[in-house]
Motif scaffolding. Sequence first.
Motif, mmCIF file in Angstrom:
data_model
loop_
_atom_site.group_PDB
_atom_site.id
_atom_site.type_symbol
_atom_site.label_atom_id
_atom_site.label_comp_id
_atom_site.label_asym_id
_atom_site.label_seq_id
_atom_site.Cartn_x
_atom_site.Cartn_y
_atom_site.Cartn_z
ATOM 1 N N THR A 1 -5.911 -32.907 63.236
ATOM 2 C CA THR A 1 -5.318 -32.307 64.430
ATOM 3 C C THR A 1 -5.049 -33.391 65.472
ATOM 4 O O THR A 1 -5.900 -34.248 65.719
ATOM 5 N N LEU A 2 -3.866 -33.326 66.059
ATOM 6 C CA LEU A 2 -3.474 -34.258 67.121
ATOM 7 C C LEU A 2 -3.708 -33.590 68.472
ATOM 8 O O LEU A 2 -3.178 -32.509 68.738
ATOM 9 N N VAL B 1 -14.027 -31.948 73.387
ATOM 10 C CA VAL B 1 -15.319 -31.924 72.694
ATOM 11 C C VAL B 1 -15.105 -31.686 71.204
ATOM 12 O O VAL B 1 -14.404 -30.742 70.813
ATOM 13 N N LEU B 2 -15.730 -32.524 70.389
ATOM 14 C CA LEU B 2 -15.822 -32.285 68.954
ATOM 15 C C LEU B 2 -17.227 -31.798 68.645
ATOM 16 O O LEU B 2 -18.221 -32.459 69.021
ATOM 17 N N PHE B 3 -17.314 -30.656 67.958
ATOM 18 C CA PHE B 3 -18.603 -30.021 67.711
ATOM 19 C C PHE B 3 -18.548 -29.393 66.324
ATOM 20 O O PHE B 3 -17.551 -28.749 65.976
ATOM 21 N N LYS B 4 -19.588 -29.564 65.553
ATOM 22 C CA LYS B 4 -19.573 -28.962 64.220
ATOM 23 C C LYS B 4 -19.552 -27.438 64.335
ATOM 24 O O LYS B 4 -20.066 -26.857 65.286
ATOM 25 N N SER B 5 -18.938 -26.776 63.350
ATOM 26 C CA SER B 5 -18.776 -25.325 63.425
ATOM 27 C C SER B 5 -20.120 -24.626 63.256
ATOM 28 O O SER B 5 -21.120 -25.246 62.867
ATOM 29 N N PHE B 6 -20.120 -23.324 63.519
ATOM 30 C CA PHE B 6 -21.385 -22.580 63.475
ATOM 31 C C PHE B 6 -21.956 -22.527 62.066
ATOM 32 O O PHE B 6 -23.136 -22.248 61.887
ATOM 33 N N ASN C 1 -9.299 -36.292 62.973
ATOM 34 C CA ASN C 1 -8.546 -35.816 64.128
ATOM 35 C C ASN C 1 -8.212 -36.992 65.031
ATOM 36 O O ASN C 1 -8.963 -37.968 65.114
ATOM 37 N N ASP C 2 -7.091 -36.910 65.725
ATOM 38 C CA ASP C 2 -6.588 -38.005 66.558
ATOM 39 C C ASP C 2 -6.509 -37.526 68.001
ATOM 40 O O ASP C 2 -5.695 -36.661 68.335
ATOM 41 N N ILE C 3 -7.372 -38.064 68.855
ATOM 42 C CA ILE C 3 -7.405 -37.712 70.276
ATOM 43 C C ILE C 3 -6.886 -38.926 71.047
ATOM 44 O O ILE C 3 -7.568 -39.955 71.126
ATOM 45 N N ASN D 1 -12.484 -39.490 62.847
ATOM 46 C CA ASN D 1 -11.943 -39.042 64.134
ATOM 47 C C ASN D 1 -11.703 -40.263 65.021
ATOM 48 O O ASN D 1 -12.546 -41.160 65.107
ATOM 49 N N THR D 2 -10.552 -40.295 65.704
ATOM 50 C CA THR D 2 -10.213 -41.456 66.519
ATOM 51 C C THR D 2 -9.940 -41.036 67.953
ATOM 52 O O THR D 2 -9.335 -39.991 68.212
#
Length: 355
Positions: free
Chosen positions: A281-282, A302-307, A315-317, A339-340
């Motif tokens: 995801t961009l 915020v990147l957070f692991k799913s439930f 993912n590219d931020i 992730n970047t």
Amino acid sequence: MTKRQIAHLACTAAVVASGLGAAAPQDDRVTVHRVKPGQSIQRAVDAARPGDTILLAPGTYRESVRITTSGLTLRGYGVSPTVLVPAAAPAADDACAKAGNGLCVTGTRDRPVERVTVRSLTLRGFAKNGLWASWTDRLKVQRVTAEQNGTWGIAQERSERGVFTHNTARDNGDAGLFLANTVDAEQGATDTKGARISHNRLSGNRIGVTVRRLRNLTVEHNDATGNCAAVFVVGDESTPRAGAMTLRRNHIHANNKLCPKTPRLPFLQGSGIVLTGTEQTLVAENRVVDNVGASPLSGGIVLFKSFVGAHNEHNDIRDNVVLRNGTADLADRDTGKGNTFRGNTCGVSEPAGMC
């Protein structure tokens, strides 16, 4: 008159006489069904054929409406409000109203409803959802206000190529705008084939926009403020994974409403953009400012692991302005790989060193 002009007129007369140049029959023309307060919208919808428009005069309509015919347009005049609110006593066979929804656009797996447009309406105070769509293709929802509905303002599942633009979703119990693969089964993410959520205003909801278990869509140029969280992208360990989407040029500011925890999420406050269990995801060129809270999900991006424990990956931020968010502007609270974070303007990151 020249010989060429005379020949042309003679040819034209022959075509008209043969009927080949005649106007289309009246039955093939688009019909506009006009409805006034006190009259039944559903009756007009049931009488309409593909290509027809149901035009609603300004005022308040106490009913729910179900669209199952492709190619219809349902719209208000757009100058003064056209408002749908729950009926005091819905009919026993009104499945849309019995489910607590204001407007339902529903097809089937074998026959999705195609190219329906909903425009210039207000959907207010329904127990479940303002607008509910299932099994649709190319649904357009434009300049709709969905407010004070119990769950979602505008929601869609099992659908492709939807376009949601210039809407207002405020003070709804859960998400203002909610797009998902399906709400009643566990399965991998589905391809929306280019769905678009753009130029919407989202305020006072639990979550401004939720995208759950989907791929191939764009969320852009939206304004989100006063929600508990602005944008949630939700995935899990199923395959295909959620992701392959773009979130760009959104203005996300002061989403500091406090919402209690649920069985799946901790309490929410001060969350800008949250990715959970998503890939490829961009997240680019967004302005994310002044979102402050103490939840595990609080922060600008915020990147957070799913439930269920699924990680974010690849993912590219990049190129975002992310400032004055708490507890961090950029937060990678996951252990996913690839992730970047690059080119962002920010002050505080978790872990340090990403600003």
